[in-house]
Design a protein around this motif. Structure first.
Motif, PDB file in Angstrom:
ATOM      1  N   ALA A   5       1.539   5.870  -5.917  1.00  0.00           N
ATOM      2  CA  ALA A   5       2.367   5.370  -4.812  1.00  0.00           C
ATOM      3  C   ALA A   5       3.682   6.141  -4.743  1.00  0.00           C
ATOM      4  CB  ALA A   5       2.627   3.879  -4.983  1.00  0.00           C
ATOM      5  N   TYR A  30      -3.949   8.319  -2.391  1.00  0.00           N
ATOM      6  CA  TYR A  30      -2.694   7.771  -1.863  1.00  0.00           C
ATOM      7  C   TYR A  30      -2.005   8.851  -1.042  1.00  0.00           C
ATOM      8  CZ  TYR A  30      -3.148   4.168  -5.512  1.00  0.00           C
ATOM      9  OH  TYR A  30      -3.593   3.135  -6.310  1.00  0.00           O
ATOM     10  N   THR A  40      -0.837   4.908   2.617  1.00  0.00           N
ATOM     11  CA  THR A  40      -2.239   4.579   2.857  1.00  0.00           C
ATOM     12  C   THR A  40      -3.015   4.884   1.588  1.00  0.00           C
ATOM     13  OG1 THR A  40      -2.035   5.136   5.193  1.00  0.00           O
ATOM     14  CG2 THR A  40      -4.250   5.113   4.288  1.00  0.00           C
ATOM     15  N   GLN A  74      -1.410   3.324 -10.497  1.00  0.00           N
ATOM     16  CA  GLN A  74      -1.120   2.944  -9.115  1.00  0.00           C
ATOM     17  C   GLN A  74       0.339   3.216  -8.755  1.00  0.00           C
ATOM     18  OE1 GLN A  74      -2.840  -0.759  -7.543  1.00  0.00           O
ATOM     19  NE2 GLN A  74      -3.859  -0.963  -9.530  1.00  0.00           N
ATOM     20  N   LEU A 103      -6.546   0.932   2.757  1.00  0.00           N
ATOM     21  CA  LEU A 103      -5.522  -0.101   2.637  1.00  0.00           C
ATOM     22  C   LEU A 103      -4.193   0.477   3.099  1.00  0.00           C
ATOM     23  CD1 LEU A 103      -6.356  -1.250  -1.014  1.00  0.00           C
ATOM     24  CD2 LEU A 103      -7.037  -2.411   1.093  1.00  0.00           C
ATOM     25  N   GLU A 104      -3.462  -0.275   3.884  1.00  0.00           N
ATOM     26  CA  GLU A 104      -2.113   0.114   4.299  1.00  0.00           C
ATOM     27  C   GLU A 104      -1.126  -0.685   3.465  1.00  0.00           C
ATOM     28  OE1 GLU A 104      -1.354   2.568   6.340  1.00  0.00           O
ATOM     29  OE2 GLU A 104      -3.447   2.956   6.882  1.00  0.00           O
ATOM     30  N   ARG A 105      -0.214   0.013   2.787  1.00  0.00           N
ATOM     31  CA  ARG A 105       0.742  -0.628   1.895  1.00  0.00           C
ATOM     32  C   ARG A 105       2.119   0.004   2.031  1.00  0.00           C
ATOM     33  NH1 ARG A 105      -2.891  -3.737   1.518  1.00  0.00           N
ATOM     34  NH2 ARG A 105      -3.936  -4.498  -0.340  1.00  0.00           N
ATOM     35  N   ASP A 106       3.054  -0.684   2.620  1.00  0.00           N
ATOM     36  CA  ASP A 106       4.472  -0.311   2.597  1.00  0.00           C
ATOM     37  C   ASP A 106       4.719   1.192   2.733  1.00  0.00           C
ATOM     38  OD1 ASP A 106       7.212  -0.835   2.423  1.00  0.00           O
ATOM     39  OD2 ASP A 106       7.211  -0.631   0.238  1.00  0.00           O
ATOM     40  N   SER A 161       1.702   7.132   5.034  1.00  0.00           N
ATOM     41  CA  SER A 161       1.007   6.623   6.224  1.00  0.00           C
ATOM     42  C   SER A 161       1.297   7.419   7.469  1.00  0.00           C
ATOM     43  CB  SER A 161       1.393   5.160   6.473  1.00  0.00           C
ATOM     44  OG  SER A 161       0.916   4.355   5.440  1.00  0.00           O
TER      45      SER A 161
END
Length: 169
Positions: A101, A68, A49, A97, A43-46, A71
């Motif tokens: 992150a 985590y 990755t 999470q 998943l790519e998130r802000d 990216s």
């Protein structure tokens, strides 16, 4: 500090604690079987990755984890293992999470895995996470095992997994 008495007594205390834990938890496995890691999805998130990972801490004993990382980074990064507590959501809990992150956004890798009895490893269909872990502990004890033995070994094997990754320093 009173119990230790002097700085030179720290090593003796450390040895006593390790011996007591071995006695309480039972011996950890001596063979490090293949981890057989799989990346099940990404998943790519802000700016970060998240890799959905599965590895075996013991043969056939699957450990789901989320990794985590930033990216855009191509360098080797320090890694932190995030061992979840008794939250029934395990690695999917909001606090876990957010923490992972935050690690990724500060240039680190965070690996959170589900402990036995939580998240994707419920073992039992009903009850709170604490109730499920208590039931697991009773089952382990009845066959001469200890649930902490499994938890400690899962963490040890998470370290082994991170050591195999080319992006981890």
């Amino acid at each position: 500090f009173e119990l230790i008495g002097a700085p030179e007594n720290v090593d003796a205390l450390r040895q006593q604690v390790r011996e007591k834990l071995r006695e309480m938890w039972g011996p950890l496995p001596t063979d490090e079987s293949p981890l057989n890691p799989q990346i099940l999805g990404t998943l790519e998130r802000d700016g970060l990755t998240v890799e959905k990972i599965l590895f075996e801490s013991r043969p056939g004993f699957l450990v789901p984890a989320n990794l985590y990382r930033p990216s855009q980074s191509s360098e080797r990064l320090p890694a932190v293992i995030v061992a979840c507590g008794h939250d029934p959501l395990g690695k999917a809990s909001e606090l876990t999470q957010r923490f992972c992150a935050l690690l990724a956004r500060h240039g680190m890798i965070g690996l959170a895995y589900d402990p036995v009895g939580c998240g994707e490893r419920p073992q039992f269909a009903s009850g709170s996470a604490a109730e499920r872990q208590r039931a697991l502990a009773i089952h382990c004890t009845s066959v001469g095992l200890n649930l902490m033995n499994y938890r400690a070994w899962d963490c040890r094997r998470a370290v082994d997994y991170l050591e195999q990754r080319p992006d981890v320093d």
